[in-house]
Motif scaffolding. Sequence first.
Motif, PDB file in Angstrom:
ATOM      1  N   VAL A   1     -12.492  -7.967 -71.035  1.00 34.52           N
ATOM      2  CA  VAL A   1     -11.970  -6.624 -70.775  1.00 34.52           C
ATOM      3  C   VAL A   1     -10.622  -6.759 -70.083  1.00 34.52           C
ATOM      4  O   VAL A   1     -10.509  -7.378 -69.021  1.00 34.52           O
ATOM      5  CB  VAL A   1     -12.945  -5.806 -69.916  1.00 34.52           C
TER       6      VAL A   1
ATOM      7  N   ASP B   1      -7.331  -4.238 -69.048  1.00 34.87           N
ATOM      8  CA  ASP B   1      -6.817  -2.860 -68.998  1.00 34.87           C
ATOM      9  C   ASP B   1      -7.758  -1.904 -69.718  1.00 34.87           C
ATOM     10  O   ASP B   1      -7.339  -1.059 -70.536  1.00 34.87           O
ATOM     11  CB  ASP B   1      -5.414  -2.788 -69.627  1.00 34.87           C
ATOM     12  N   ASP B   2      -9.040  -2.056 -69.422  1.00 31.72           N
ATOM     13  CA  ASP B   2     -10.096  -1.209 -69.984  1.00 31.72           C
ATOM     14  C   ASP B   2     -10.225  -1.326 -71.499  1.00 31.72           C
ATOM     15  O   ASP B   2     -10.826  -0.462 -72.149  1.00 31.72           O
ATOM     16  CB  ASP B   2      -9.854   0.266 -69.613  1.00 31.72           C
ATOM     17  N   GLN B   3      -9.673  -2.389 -72.057  1.00 34.11           N
ATOM     18  CA  GLN B   3      -9.795  -2.625 -73.485  1.00 34.11           C
ATOM     19  C   GLN B   3     -10.482  -3.982 -73.706  1.00 34.11           C
ATOM     20  O   GLN B   3     -10.237  -4.944 -72.975  1.00 34.11           O
ATOM     21  CB  GLN B   3      -8.417  -2.646 -74.165  1.00 34.11           C
TER      22      GLN B   3
ATOM     23  N   VAL C   1     -10.635  -7.221 -75.567  1.00 38.89           N
ATOM     24  CA  VAL C   1      -9.709  -8.028 -76.364  1.00 38.89           C
ATOM     25  C   VAL C   1     -10.257  -9.453 -76.472  1.00 38.89           C
ATOM     26  O   VAL C   1     -11.102  -9.872 -75.692  1.00 38.89           O
ATOM     27  CB  VAL C   1      -8.298  -8.047 -75.742  1.00 38.89           C
TER      28      VAL C   1
END
Length: 439
Positions: free
Chosen positions: A391, A393-395, A397
Amino acid sequence: MAQAAVPVVVPNAGESITEGILARWIKPNGSFVQAGDDVCEIETDKTTNPAKASVSGILIWKAQEGDTVQIGAIIGEIDPSAQPVVSTVPASDSPASSSVAASGSSTSSVNVNGGASVPPMTPAGRRIAAELGVNPAEVTATGRHGLVTKPDVIAHLAGRVDAPASPPPTPAPIPAPTPAPATLTPPTSTPTPAFATGPVAATGPGRPREIRERMSGLRQKIAQRLVEAQHTAAILTTFNEADLSRVIELRTKYKESFQKKHGISLGFMSFFIKAAVDALKTYPRVNGRIEGNEIVINQVYDIGVAVSTERGLMVPVIRDADQKGFATLEKELAAYATRARENKIDVADLQGGTFTITNGGVFGSLLSTPILNPPQSGILGMHAIQKRPVVLDDQVVIRPMMYLALSYDHRIIDGREAVGFLVRIKECVENPERMLIDI
């Protein structure tokens, strides 16, 4: 007047080494050796050193392969009054007898009297040949310096047992039961391996059930030191993980220019050495050791880097790593690795480290707990780089991640320091620019 025999002594192998193991005789017993020839190898916990002939003459063994010998002990003698015997048989009559009877070659199978003798063998090869009843003279040698090795004996035996049997004799022209198929019995001129009763039993044609070999001096010492480390230190391990995206980007971007300028590839280890130095400066107790009731904090950064060799693990030391750039580190690492694997490393190169890094990732290890290298108080374990979802930046990847492990001596290093040290390593490799501008 006959000259007195000159002793062959165990050579000095370093300040802290008092004994070793006679790993193998390079020159046969009773052979003629030249001054300066390597006559045997002495294996210590650090490296293997040859004992040399100080004079020319006939070598007489006074110790056997596998014996534990003290530094300076007499393990052989050389009779300088003796001379090599040269065969007078013409080469056309006996090619094997036309050479010098006891030349300096360690691969010669000719003895001092000009007759055929047992070829030179490794200790493991000699032992398994005796156990399986194999004639060494029939074995094809593939070892270094023409030595017959254990795999050579096993390969020879497998080939002999699997060889087609001779056809059964033609039965008499009278009614009789069909002859039983021929058995795979070796020729009577060759001893039959005692699979059923010997110390090595077979599970199939030519395949022994088990194989025994003596632990090398290095392996014995490694085992001893690892057990001592477990018994004398309060070893604890803390873990973290690092995103190697930036390191990989830098290596990809500057790989060709770095190779062109410095003549060597830019690897991962130099980044971790630099990161370790940074973290050791921030948490100096990790760079310390315990001596009696005192804590000794090293003010130098001599980083040991574990190198795997056929003989076992060696840890050559990069001196003053804090004062060296990436190119110098990579060159020293490459040189040490080559010398260690070729058994040419000096004892001094393995002594005096203050902190160690080991990379099990090169063998595919995903996570492990490294053991301290006494008297050091910390060791960093690197592992395989694996792409995993993380995770950011709240994404979610995908990033190339590596698990990191720090084993440390809890007697001198507190948990807070250990965790902080590993976090600092993580920060440095995730933002390698910080190491370049020292922030």
